[in-house]
Design an enzyme around this catalytic site. Sequence first.
Site, PDB file in Angstrom:
ATOM      1  CG  ASP A 163      -2.002  -1.106   1.166  1.00  0.00           C
ATOM      2  OD1 ASP A 163      -1.982  -1.898   0.207  1.00  0.00           O
ATOM      3  OD2 ASP A 163      -2.809  -1.187   2.108  1.00  0.00           O
ATOM      4  CE  LYS A 211      -3.952  -4.328   1.359  1.00  0.00           C
ATOM      5  NZ  LYS A 211      -4.727  -3.298   2.084  1.00  0.00           N
ATOM      6  CB  CYS A 253      -2.087  -2.807   5.298  1.00  0.00           C
ATOM      7  SG  CYS A 253      -3.829  -2.323   5.163  1.00  0.00           S
TER       8      CYS A 253
HETATM    9  C1  VGL Z   1      -4.719   0.735   5.646  1.00  0.00           C
HETATM   10  C2  VGL Z   1      -6.345   1.573   7.029  1.00  0.00           C
HETATM   11  C3  VGL Z   1      -7.294   1.418   6.041  1.00  0.00           C
HETATM   12  C4  VGL Z   1      -3.284   0.389   5.453  1.00  0.00           C
HETATM   13  C5  VGL Z   1      -5.669   0.557   4.650  1.00  0.00           C
HETATM   14  O1  VGL Z   1      -2.833   0.279   4.301  1.00  0.00           O
HETATM   15  O2  VGL Z   1      -2.580   0.200   6.491  1.00  0.00           O
HETATM   16  N1  VGL Z   1      -5.073   1.233   6.837  1.00  0.00           N
HETATM   17  N2  VGL Z   1      -6.940   0.906   4.855  1.00  0.00           N
END
Ligand code: VGL
Length: 209
Positions: free
Chosen positions: A13, A111, A156
Amino acid sequence: MKLNDSDALLVIDVQNDFCPEGKLAVTDGNAIVPIINPLIEQFRHVILTQDWHPAGHSSFATSHSGKAPFSTTAMPYGQQTLWPDHCIQGSDGAAFHPDLQVDAAAMVIRKGTNPEIDSYSAFYENDHTTRTGLAGYLRDLRINRVFCCGLAFDYCVRYSAVDARKESFTTLVIDDACRSIDMDGSDADTRTEFKNRNIALVESHALLG
Ligand code: VGL
Ligand code: ZN
């Protein structure tokens, strides 16, 4: 530490919305990009993940009337933190950081696409049942060790590393190639959980050169 073809780098991410000025900015999130780029060059197998929500996703506070971002709510699969709207499919915020060297990655796992279920982990959605297919992909490639980095360390990256270990991969997290949201002690909790689950923390310099 010597790397080989049974090692995989999982880059979690590294997207604009998790960088400064993004919708769910992680402090210094962009600072890891120049650390991750040379790491990518060291690995034969690189997998990227991309948080990729439809508009109106159930993890967004705006989808729950009267709920503020960073509060929690009960979902059928358990407690869920509610986030600002972020990483909407196709938006600039959902794009990878423009300086991230993505070309060598053979696989991108998107995702959080199911409107009803959030997905922190690269392996399972937050119901801990629905698979993304990543474990099978890594087994097909005969991967033994999974090295994790990216955003956010305490969400994540944490969930992905824990699931990699549960799937029996030797699991390492590259500490300086991650940044935390750090809410309610989540950074410290993550470090404790990694210790208890035999997930190693390493530094990028140990993998370079
Ligand atoms: C994430 C919160 C919501 C992350 C993704 O990538 O850590 N955190 N969506
Ligand atoms: Zn998300």
